[in-house]
Scaffold this motif. Structure first.
Motif, PDB file in Angstrom:
ATOM      1  N   ARG A   8      33.653  46.526  38.013  1.00  0.00           N
ATOM      2  CA  ARG A   8      34.072  46.172  39.375  1.00  0.00           C
ATOM      3  C   ARG A   8      33.022  45.297  40.064  1.00  0.00           C
ATOM      4  N   THR A  10      33.185  42.341  41.177  1.00  0.00           N
ATOM      5  CA  THR A  10      33.635  41.556  42.325  1.00  0.00           C
ATOM      6  C   THR A  10      33.487  42.346  43.622  1.00  0.00           C
ATOM      7  N   TYR A  11      33.640  43.658  43.554  1.00  0.00           N
ATOM      8  CA  TYR A  11      33.457  44.474  44.755  1.00  0.00           C
ATOM      9  C   TYR A  11      31.979  44.548  45.140  1.00  0.00           C
ATOM     10  N   SER A  51      40.345  40.199  44.962  1.00  0.00           N
ATOM     11  CA  SER A  51      39.967  41.241  44.001  1.00  0.00           C
ATOM     12  C   SER A  51      40.888  42.446  44.087  1.00  0.00           C
ATOM     13  N   TYR A  54      44.256  41.770  42.325  1.00  0.00           N
ATOM     14  CA  TYR A  54      44.252  41.494  40.887  1.00  0.00           C
ATOM     15  C   TYR A  54      44.831  42.674  40.113  1.00  0.00           C
TER      16      TYR A  54
END
Length: 119
Positions: A8, A10-11, A51, A54
């Motif tokens: 994760r 992108t977070y 994100s 997705y």
């Protein structure tokens, strides 16, 4: 914990951009830096929307006949609209900054407050 950060990422990037943008807006007294901080903050929000929308292995909802999960195009449309609005707001903010500089000769927020209090 490491597995969560690698899957994760992108977070994590979203959180980092959000904190950096918010810090620049709060800590900087220069108006141009504040506009840049707002743009970084806004980019973090865009990244979060994309994100969150997705879907692993998601297919386009336009193609019929394919099975499996479909990705909603709505978040991308919202982000695209927000980008256009953000560019327009940045242009207006920078135009105001140029006007403030030509009028007062400074971009420092504290100096502007002192000058305005003296008027």
């Amino acid at each position: 914990m490491i597995d969560l950060l690698t899957t994760r990422y992108t977070y994590v990037l979203f959180a980092a951009l959000l904190v950096v943008g918010l810090y620049i807006v709060i800590a900087s007294s220069n108006l141009v830096k504040k506009v840049i901080g707002l743009n970084i903050f806004q980019t973090a929000i865009f990244l979060f929307f994309v994100s969150a929308a997705y879907i692993e292995g998601g297919a386009s909802p336009v193609i019929h006949g394919e099975g499996g999960p479909y990705a909603s195009p709505l978040p991308q449309v919202i982000v695209l609209t927000a980008i256009v609005v953000g560019v327009a707001l940045t242009a207006v903010a920078l135009a105001l900054v140029v006007r403030i500089y030509s009028e007062y000769g400074t971009l420092d927020e504290q100096t502007l407050r002192e000058v305005r209090a003296d008027e």
